[in-house]
Motif scaffolding. Sequence first.
Motif, PDB file in Angstrom:
ATOM      1  N   PHE A  42      13.338 -33.084  11.141  1.00  0.00           N
ATOM      2  CA  PHE A  42      11.979 -33.189  10.623  1.00  0.00           C
ATOM      3  C   PHE A  42      11.570 -31.847  10.032  1.00  0.00           C
ATOM      4  CE2 PHE A  42       9.807 -30.973  14.166  1.00  0.00           C
ATOM      5  CZ  PHE A  42      10.811 -31.006  15.127  1.00  0.00           C
ATOM      6  N   ASP A  43      10.588 -31.888   9.114  1.00  0.00           N
ATOM      7  CA  ASP A  43      10.130 -30.667   8.446  1.00  0.00           C
ATOM      8  C   ASP A  43       8.954 -30.045   9.182  1.00  0.00           C
ATOM      9  OD1 ASP A  43      12.032 -30.831   6.521  1.00  0.00           O
ATOM     10  OD2 ASP A  43      10.725 -31.725   5.008  1.00  0.00           O
ATOM     11  N   HIS A  44       8.879 -28.723   9.091  1.00  0.00           N
ATOM     12  CA  HIS A  44       7.816 -27.988   9.777  1.00  0.00           C
ATOM     13  C   HIS A  44       7.382 -26.831   8.874  1.00  0.00           C
ATOM     14  CE1 HIS A  44       5.607 -26.052  12.985  1.00  0.00           C
ATOM     15  NE2 HIS A  44       6.313 -24.954  12.837  1.00  0.00           N
ATOM     16  N   GLU A  45       6.070 -26.721   8.625  1.00  0.00           N
ATOM     17  CA  GLU A  45       5.567 -25.619   7.803  1.00  0.00           C
ATOM     18  C   GLU A  45       5.455 -24.374   8.684  1.00  0.00           C
ATOM     19  OE1 GLU A  45       5.008 -25.824   4.588  1.00  0.00           O
ATOM     20  OE2 GLU A  45       5.500 -27.959   4.572  1.00  0.00           O
ATOM     21  N   LEU A  46       6.163 -23.332   8.283  1.00  0.00           N
ATOM     22  CA  LEU A  46       6.162 -22.098   9.075  1.00  0.00           C
ATOM     23  C   LEU A  46       5.438 -21.010   8.293  1.00  0.00           C
ATOM     24  CD1 LEU A  46       7.410 -21.239  11.801  1.00  0.00           C
ATOM     25  CD2 LEU A  46       9.385 -20.417  10.530  1.00  0.00           C
ATOM     26  N   GLU A  47       4.518 -20.320   8.961  1.00  0.00           N
ATOM     27  CA  GLU A  47       3.831 -19.184   8.343  1.00  0.00           C
ATOM     28  C   GLU A  47       3.894 -18.021   9.326  1.00  0.00           C
ATOM     29  OE1 GLU A  47       0.040 -19.427   5.935  1.00  0.00           O
ATOM     30  OE2 GLU A  47      -0.709 -18.395   7.722  1.00  0.00           O
ATOM     31  N   VAL A  48       4.427 -16.903   8.872  1.00  0.00           N
ATOM     32  CA  VAL A  48       4.659 -15.762   9.754  1.00  0.00           C
ATOM     33  C   VAL A  48       3.963 -14.527   9.189  1.00  0.00           C
ATOM     34  CG1 VAL A  48       6.434 -14.467  10.984  1.00  0.00           C
ATOM     35  CG2 VAL A  48       6.982 -16.734  10.083  1.00  0.00           C
ATOM     36  N   ASP A  49       3.239 -13.808  10.035  1.00  0.00           N
ATOM     37  CA  ASP A  49       2.611 -12.553   9.622  1.00  0.00           C
ATOM     38  C   ASP A  49       3.668 -11.453   9.574  1.00  0.00           C
ATOM     39  OD1 ASP A  49       0.012 -13.527   9.402  1.00  0.00           O
ATOM     40  OD2 ASP A  49      -0.337 -13.286  11.548  1.00  0.00           O
ATOM     41  N   VAL A  50       3.596 -10.617   8.546  1.00  0.00           N
ATOM     42  CA  VAL A  50       4.530  -9.489   8.463  1.00  0.00           C
ATOM     43  C   VAL A  50       3.748  -8.194   8.227  1.00  0.00           C
ATOM     44  CG1 VAL A  50       6.589 -10.734   7.662  1.00  0.00           C
ATOM     45  CG2 VAL A  50       4.899  -9.975   6.001  1.00  0.00           C
ATOM     46  N   ARG A  51       4.289  -7.106   8.743  1.00  0.00           N
ATOM     47  CA  ARG A  51       3.721  -5.780   8.530  1.00  0.00           C
ATOM     48  C   ARG A  51       4.861  -4.791   8.711  1.00  0.00           C
ATOM     49  NH1 ARG A  51      -1.209  -3.257   8.434  1.00  0.00           N
ATOM     50  NH2 ARG A  51      -1.333  -1.202   9.384  1.00  0.00           N
ATOM     51  N   GLU A  52       5.349  -4.265   7.610  1.00  0.00           N
ATOM     52  CA  GLU A  52       6.531  -3.399   7.675  1.00  0.00           C
ATOM     53  C   GLU A  52       6.343  -2.173   6.794  1.00  0.00           C
ATOM     54  OE1 GLU A  52       9.077  -3.743   9.581  1.00  0.00           O
ATOM     55  OE2 GLU A  52       8.864  -5.827  10.242  1.00  0.00           O
ATOM     56  N   LEU A  53       6.913  -1.068   7.257  1.00  0.00           N
ATOM     57  CA  LEU A  53       6.902   0.156   6.462  1.00  0.00           C
ATOM     58  C   LEU A  53       8.258   0.320   5.788  1.00  0.00           C
ATOM     59  CD1 LEU A  53       5.481   2.832   5.687  1.00  0.00           C
ATOM     60  CD2 LEU A  53       6.608   3.844   7.685  1.00  0.00           C
ATOM     61  N   PHE A  54       8.221   0.436   4.473  1.00  0.00           N
ATOM     62  CA  PHE A  54       9.443   0.693   3.712  1.00  0.00           C
ATOM     63  C   PHE A  54       9.451   2.168   3.330  1.00  0.00           C
ATOM     64  CE2 PHE A  54      11.271  -3.501   2.480  1.00  0.00           C
ATOM     65  CZ  PHE A  54      10.346  -4.300   3.136  1.00  0.00           C
ATOM     66  N   THR A  55      10.587   2.817   3.553  1.00  0.00           N
ATOM     67  CA  THR A  55      10.668   4.224   3.187  1.00  0.00           C
ATOM     68  C   THR A  55      10.831   4.344   1.682  1.00  0.00           C
ATOM     69  OG1 THR A  55      13.024   4.118   3.663  1.00  0.00           O
ATOM     70  CG2 THR A  55      11.617   4.978   5.390  1.00  0.00           C
ATOM     71  N   GLY A  56      10.368   5.463   1.150  1.00  0.00           N
ATOM     72  CA  GLY A  56      10.467   5.686  -0.286  1.00  0.00           C
ATOM     73  C   GLY A  56      11.919   5.754  -0.734  1.00  0.00           C
ATOM     74  N   GLU A 111       0.844  -1.190   0.000  1.00  0.00           N
ATOM     75  CA  GLU A 111       0.000   0.000   0.000  1.00  0.00           C
ATOM     76  C   GLU A 111       0.884   1.246   0.000  1.00  0.00           C
ATOM     77  OE1 GLU A 111      -2.485   0.330   3.436  1.00  0.00           O
ATOM     78  OE2 GLU A 111      -3.444   2.180   2.732  1.00  0.00           O
ATOM     79  N   SER A 112       0.605   2.139  -0.921  1.00  0.00           N
ATOM     80  CA  SER A 112       1.362   3.380  -1.007  1.00  0.00           C
ATOM     81  C   SER A 112       0.841   4.353   0.049  1.00  0.00           C
ATOM     82  CB  SER A 112       1.193   3.970  -2.415  1.00  0.00           C
ATOM     83  OG  SER A 112       1.968   5.140  -2.543  1.00  0.00           O
ATOM     84  N   VAL A 113       1.724   4.752   0.977  1.00  0.00           N
ATOM     85  CA  VAL A 113       1.352   5.706   2.030  1.00  0.00           C
ATOM     86  C   VAL A 113       2.308   6.901   1.954  1.00  0.00           C
ATOM     87  CG1 VAL A 113       0.379   3.925   3.546  1.00  0.00           C
ATOM     88  CG2 VAL A 113       2.795   4.508   3.739  1.00  0.00           C
ATOM     89  N   VAL A 114       2.018   7.927   2.759  1.00  0.00           N
ATOM     90  CA  VAL A 114       2.826   9.147   2.685  1.00  0.00           C
ATOM     91  C   VAL A 114       4.310   8.853   2.942  1.00  0.00           C
ATOM     92  CG1 VAL A 114       3.233  11.405   3.715  1.00  0.00           C
ATOM     93  CG2 VAL A 114       0.882  10.584   3.370  1.00  0.00           C
ATOM     94  N   GLU A 115       4.572   8.008   3.939  1.00  0.00           N
ATOM     95  CA  GLU A 115       5.960   7.741   4.323  1.00  0.00           C
ATOM     96  C   GLU A 115       6.697   6.807   3.379  1.00  0.00           C
ATOM     97  OE1 GLU A 115       3.309   7.124   6.144  1.00  0.00           O
ATOM     98  OE2 GLU A 115       3.368   8.312   7.986  1.00  0.00           O
ATOM     99  N   GLY A 116       5.959   6.075   2.550  1.00  0.00           N
ATOM    100  CA  GLY A 116       6.612   5.108   1.672  1.00  0.00           C
ATOM    101  C   GLY A 116       5.639   4.020   1.262  1.00  0.00           C
ATOM    102  N   LEU A 117       5.990   2.758   1.570  1.00  0.00           N
ATOM    103  CA  LEU A 117       5.127   1.638   1.232  1.00  0.00           C
ATOM    104  C   LEU A 117       4.901   0.771   2.455  1.00  0.00           C
ATOM    105  CD1 LEU A 117       6.548   0.400  -2.192  1.00  0.00           C
ATOM    106  CD2 LEU A 117       4.346   1.519  -1.802  1.00  0.00           C
ATOM    107  N   LEU A 118       3.623   0.468   2.705  1.00  0.00           N
ATOM    108  CA  LEU A 118       3.291  -0.415   3.807  1.00  0.00           C
ATOM    109  C   LEU A 118       3.094  -1.811   3.227  1.00  0.00           C
ATOM    110  CD1 LEU A 118       2.708  -0.484   6.846  1.00  0.00           C
ATOM    111  CD2 LEU A 118       0.293  -0.070   6.304  1.00  0.00           C
ATOM    112  N   VAL A 119       3.810  -2.778   3.784  1.00  0.00           N
ATOM    113  CA  VAL A 119       3.745  -4.162   3.306  1.00  0.00           C
ATOM    114  C   VAL A 119       3.101  -5.015   4.388  1.00  0.00           C
ATOM    115  CG1 VAL A 119       5.098  -6.155   2.524  1.00  0.00           C
ATOM    116  CG2 VAL A 119       5.819  -3.824   1.924  1.00  0.00           C
ATOM    117  N   THR A 120       1.975  -5.659   4.051  1.00  0.00           N
ATOM    118  CA  THR A 120       1.253  -6.489   5.016  1.00  0.00           C
ATOM    119  C   THR A 120       0.991  -7.850   4.380  1.00  0.00           C
ATOM    120  OG1 THR A 120       0.113  -4.490   5.742  1.00  0.00           O
ATOM    121  CG2 THR A 120      -0.756  -6.576   6.556  1.00  0.00           C
ATOM    122  N   GLY A 121       1.344  -8.913   5.059  1.00  0.00           N
ATOM    123  CA  GLY A 121       1.086 -10.226   4.462  1.00  0.00           C
ATOM    124  C   GLY A 121       1.668 -11.362   5.257  1.00  0.00           C
TER     125      GLY A 121
END
Length: 195
Positions: free
Chosen positions: A83-97, A56-66
């Motif tokens: 042994f194998d393990h399926e890992l799923e991690v929530d992310v939410r980060e602001l990237f500067t322009g 998402e394009s925001v004033v400060e840069g780009l917000l990445v959520t997923g």
Amino acid sequence: MSKHVTEPALAVDVRELLQQPGAHKHVVLRAVLPDLATPVASVPPERPVTVDAELESVVEGLLVTGKVRATVRLRCVRCLREFDHELEVDVRELFTGSGSRSASLHPREDEDEGYAVLADDRLPLDTMVRDALVLAFPSFPLCRPDCAGLCPQCGADRNTSDCGHDGSGATDPRWAALAGLRQALEEEHVARPEA
Ligand SMILES: [Zn+2]
Ligand SMILES: [Zn+2]
């Protein structure tokens, strides 16, 4: 502006987003990232990781959520089995322009390396994905909650074999002598049941 020595494996062209504040873009990227490992957890080099995110394009840069997903190889800390393990991690980060857009307005000395849009208007997600996965790696993996572990006396895997040791630690020689005597008496008793 620092030089990026390694080409990002997970990069998206975001030029059109940066030009339209409020614009969204959904991306699913999949790539192999090197050096994802701790002593008890790793993503083997041949396994790609996936990032599924809304930009998402925001004033400060780009917000990445997923979400970031990977099949992690873990090593049980009790029996050392992998042994194998399926890992799923929530992310939410602001990237500067990219530098030309934001540096003059918001000079940041503490800008995190890897959390900024590149000068060529590409968004590099490698650092975010790597950080999310490594932080989510379990520090005390168990192959199952009741893993019996290895015998401290002979090293046998107690999940698959019964070595006969009771796990009370190194055998005390005095008890060993008594046990030997008892066994000798039992054998004598068997040999001469009428006595
Ligand atoms: Zn185990
Ligand atoms: Zn044993």
